[in-house]
Design a protein around this motif. Structure first.
Motif, PDB file in Angstrom:
ATOM      1  N   PRO A 105       0.818  -1.215   0.000  1.00 56.36           N
ATOM      2  CA  PRO A 105       0.000   0.000   0.000  1.00 56.36           C
ATOM      3  C   PRO A 105       0.852   1.266   0.000  1.00 56.36           C
ATOM      4  N   ASP A 106       0.498   2.213  -0.862  1.00 56.03           N
ATOM      5  CA  ASP A 106       1.264   3.463  -0.913  1.00 56.03           C
ATOM      6  C   ASP A 106       0.606   4.583  -0.120  1.00 56.03           C
ATOM      7  N   ASP A 107      -0.433   4.254   0.632  1.00 56.80           N
ATOM      8  CA  ASP A 107      -1.122   5.240   1.462  1.00 56.80           C
ATOM      9  C   ASP A 107      -0.297   5.525   2.711  1.00 56.80           C
ATOM     10  N   ILE A 108       0.051   6.777   2.937  1.00 59.19           N
ATOM     11  CA  ILE A 108       0.808   7.138   4.146  1.00 59.19           C
ATOM     12  C   ILE A 108       0.018   8.118   5.006  1.00 59.19           C
ATOM     13  N   SER A 109      -1.313   8.087   4.858  1.00 54.70           N
ATOM     14  CA  SER A 109      -2.147   8.980   5.668  1.00 54.70           C
ATOM     15  C   SER A 109      -2.055   8.621   7.152  1.00 54.70           C
ATOM     16  N   ASP A 110      -1.641   7.383   7.454  1.00 52.77           N
ATOM     17  CA  ASP A 110      -1.510   6.949   8.845  1.00 52.77           C
ATOM     18  C   ASP A 110      -0.083   7.081   9.356  1.00 52.77           C
ATOM     19  N   ALA A 111       0.776   7.777   8.621  1.00 56.40           N
ATOM     20  CA  ALA A 111       2.169   7.948   9.030  1.00 56.40           C
ATOM     21  C   ALA A 111       2.261   8.797  10.294  1.00 56.40           C
ATOM     22  N   ARG A 112       3.210   8.460  11.139  1.00 56.59           N
ATOM     23  CA  ARG A 112       3.498   9.230  12.349  1.00 56.59           C
ATOM     24  C   ARG A 112       4.870   9.853  12.227  1.00 56.59           C
ATOM     25  N   LEU A 113       4.987  11.129  12.574  1.00 59.02           N
ATOM     26  CA  LEU A 113       6.260  11.821  12.477  1.00 59.02           C
ATOM     27  C   LEU A 113       7.103  11.515  13.704  1.00 59.02           C
ATOM     28  N   ILE A 114       8.316  11.026  13.454  1.00 54.62           N
ATOM     29  CA  ILE A 114       9.223  10.602  14.523  1.00 54.62           C
ATOM     30  C   ILE A 114      10.332  11.630  14.690  1.00 54.62           C
ATOM     31  N   THR A 115      10.578  12.024  15.921  1.00 53.12           N
ATOM     32  CA  THR A 115      11.710  12.896  16.218  1.00 53.12           C
ATOM     33  C   THR A 115      12.968  12.040  16.339  1.00 53.12           C
ATOM     34  N   TYR A 116      14.030  12.438  15.649  1.00 54.14           N
ATOM     35  CA  TYR A 116      15.289  11.694  15.714  1.00 54.14           C
ATOM     36  C   TYR A 116      16.448  12.674  15.609  1.00 54.14           C
ATOM     37  N   GLN A 117      17.670  12.149  15.751  1.00 51.49           N
ATOM     38  CA  GLN A 117      18.866  12.978  15.639  1.00 51.49           C
ATOM     39  C   GLN A 117      19.841  12.355  14.647  1.00 51.49           C
ATOM     40  N   SER A 118      20.544  13.210  13.917  1.00 43.21           N
ATOM     41  CA  SER A 118      21.606  12.759  13.032  1.00 43.21           C
ATOM     42  C   SER A 118      22.845  13.616  13.286  1.00 43.21           C
ATOM     43  N   TYR A 119      23.964  13.169  12.749  1.00 43.98           N
ATOM     44  CA  TYR A 119      25.234  13.878  12.934  1.00 43.98           C
ATOM     45  C   TYR A 119      25.707  14.355  11.575  1.00 43.98           C
ATOM     46  N   GLN A 120      25.645  15.683  11.360  1.00 40.86           N
ATOM     47  CA  GLN A 120      25.999  16.247  10.070  1.00 40.86           C
ATOM     48  C   GLN A 120      27.027  17.357  10.236  1.00 40.86           C
ATOM     49  N   LYS A 121      28.153  17.186   9.545  1.00 42.90           N
ATOM     50  CA  LYS A 121      29.212  18.200   9.515  1.00 42.90           C
ATOM     51  C   LYS A 121      29.617  18.629  10.922  1.00 42.90           C
ATOM     52  N   GLY A 122      29.731  17.649  11.814  1.00 48.27           N
ATOM     53  CA  GLY A 122      30.214  17.904  13.163  1.00 48.27           C
ATOM     54  C   GLY A 122      29.172  18.395  14.144  1.00 48.27           C
ATOM     55  N   LYS A 123      27.912  18.441  13.727  1.00 51.28           N
ATOM     56  CA  LYS A 123      26.853  18.932  14.607  1.00 51.28           C
ATOM     57  C   LYS A 123      25.722  17.909  14.712  1.00 51.28           C
ATOM     58  N   ILE A 124      25.116  17.851  15.896  1.00 52.37           N
ATOM     59  CA  ILE A 124      23.954  16.995  16.102  1.00 52.37           C
ATOM     60  C   ILE A 124      22.718  17.759  15.637  1.00 52.37           C
ATOM     61  N   VAL A 125      21.999  17.161  14.706  1.00 57.62           N
ATOM     62  CA  VAL A 125      20.836  17.813  14.107  1.00 57.62           C
ATOM     63  C   VAL A 125      19.584  17.036  14.490  1.00 57.62           C
ATOM     64  N   THR A 126      18.571  17.751  14.972  1.00 61.63           N
ATOM     65  CA  THR A 126      17.286  17.139  15.309  1.00 61.63           C
ATOM     66  C   THR A 126      16.302  17.383  14.181  1.00 61.63           C
ATOM     67  N   ALA A 127      15.623  16.312  13.757  1.00 61.81           N
ATOM     68  CA  ALA A 127      14.676  16.424  12.648  1.00 61.81           C
ATOM     69  C   ALA A 127      13.548  15.421  12.863  1.00 61.81           C
ATOM     70  N   ARG A 128      12.639  15.362  11.915  1.00 59.48           N
ATOM     71  CA  ARG A 128      11.531  14.402  12.003  1.00 59.48           C
ATOM     72  C   ARG A 128      11.408  13.624  10.700  1.00 59.48           C
ATOM     73  N   ILE A 129      10.981  12.385  10.828  1.00 60.03           N
ATOM     74  CA  ILE A 129      10.840  11.497   9.681  1.00 60.03           C
ATOM     75  C   ILE A 129       9.543  10.714   9.835  1.00 60.03           C
TER      76      ILE A 129
END
Length: 403
Positions: A136-160
């Motif tokens: 199924p390609d329906d993503i109407s039930d998707a939940r946004l998750i808070t996570y962290q990544s490490y980019q160019k020496g900095k911790i970045v908080t984003a959602r996926i």
């Protein structure tokens, strides 16, 4: 990054409950709280957004040994730069819960969307059902998750976004997000789309790229048209090797190749890379040119691979019925010892040539084999005509060619 599945085929990961088996993977699991008291048969699972970051931060923490981290890289044919990972623990994962709600009489799911390891501030839900064979390609039930990544020496908080589905008694999930990248070649724009199978930020060794479809009727890109990591894509008449996504710099890496570069690959229609080795049983030299003029079934396998062993009776039967002047089999064995392979071949009475590849720079590494079994069928000129055929399809194909 773009939300959704875009032009790619959809893939899901299975919800696999955390196990307390004292393995290095289980040592990295974290405790959670806020599990509903009226839930029974509760299972929790860590969905890894960036597996290598998770392992590295646990090495620094002392949870798992560095030797295992290095060995796992070698077995995956990787050599990673520690500088691209944060030594400070970051939230490169998300936890999911499944349990039976006794009050409602239903199986429910919870996702730790704010990534605080506390489910008391989350809302239970019932996963939507998907049918076997239907993605199924329906993503109407998707939940946004808070996570962290490490980019160019900095911790970045984003959602996926995260999607959870149910099929029978099993749960499946994915992160419906893909990427786009652009560059110019001789003033011509090159627009690319990128996928990792909707596996979070796990791009290492798993980056498929293709040109952005230009016409409205080009809605989907077939998996066979994806250029995987280490494969070659032609853009504007020039060849580039896909070097994968670097999440530290947030870039797609392409290596420009010379115009006379031969695109050896395990993909259909591409030439198979020539090799020289020694046949395991006889010790005699063997090479791709040894099979010139024949169809060759090349099987990358190991003795500890259950599907590989299960296929042997069928392969033996097929091999016995072949015209050896026109057809040949070749086994390339990885992750084994000479002693174990010798006993195995004798026990199962395997007659076709075998090559043992135990060096990380051996044939298993040269062909970028990461899973067993992997197989290709070559035509008499050494080009790939089929990849990973099932035993039934291999039987049918050999009969077709043997007419």
């Amino acid at each position: 990054m773009v939300k959704g599945y875009g032009p790619f085929g959809i893939a899901f990961s299975r919800f696999t409950p955390d196990q307390n088996d004292q393995s290095n993977w289980s040592k990295m699991h974290l405790p959670v709280k806020g599990i509903p008291k009226n839930w029974t048969n509760v299972e929790k699972a860590m969905a890894r957004l960036n597996t290598w970051q998770l392992i590295y931060q646990n090495v620094i923490k002392g949870t798992v040994p560095r030797s295992w981290y290095v060995g796992y890289q070698q077995s995956s044919q990787l050599s990673l730069d520690d500088a691209q990972f944060s030594s400070q623990p970051i939230k490169c994962y998300v936890y999911l819960l499944r349990g039976f709600d006794q009050n409602k009489g239903r199986w429910l799911v919870m996702v730790d969307t704010n990534n605080n390891l506390d489910f008391s501030d989350e809302t239970p839900f019932e996963a939507k059902v998907m049918k076997p064979g239907v993605m199924p390609d329906d993503i109407s039930d998707a939940r946004l998750i808070t996570y962290q990544s490490y980019q160019k020496g900095k911790i970045v908080t984003a959602r996926i976004p995260l999607v959870v589905k149910r099929m029978g008694n099993d749960l499946f999930f994915n992160f419906p997000q893909y990427a786009r990248a652009s560059f110019r070649q001789a003033d011509e724009p090159m627009d690319l789309v990128i996928t990792n199978g909707f596996n979070g930020l796990n791009y290492v060794g798993s980056t498929g790229i293709a040109q952005q479809p230009r016409w409205f009727w080009q809605k989907k890109i077939d998996n066979n048209d994806l250029t995987e990591t280490s494969d070659v894509i032609t853009l504007g008449g020039r060849k580039y090797k896909n070097k994968g996504v670097n999440t530290y710099t947030n870039t797609l890496q392409l290596e420009a190749l010379s115009s006379d570069y031969t695109d050896y690959s395990l993909r259909t229609g591409r030439p198979f890379r020539p090799f020289t080795a020694h046949e395991f049983t006889t010790g005699h030299p063997i090479s791709l040119s040894s099979f010139k003029g024949k169809y060759v079934f090349v099987d990358f396998w190991e003795t500890g691979c259950v599907p590989c062993v299960s296929a042997l009776p069928t392969l033996k039967k097929l091999y016995q019925g072949l015209d050896k002047s026109r057809f040949e089999f070749l086994g390339i064995v990885g992750n084994d010892t000479a002693e174990r392979l010798q006993v195995f071949l004798k026990k199962y009475d395997v007659k076709w040539p075998q090559v043992l590849s135990i060096d990380k720079n051996g044939l298993i590494g040269q062909y970028h084999i990461t899973a067993y079994p992997t197989s290709v069928l070559l035509d008499p000129s050494g080009q790939v005509v089929a990849v990973d055929l099932s035993m039934e399809k291999l039987d049918a194909k050999l009969k077709e060619l043997n007419r």
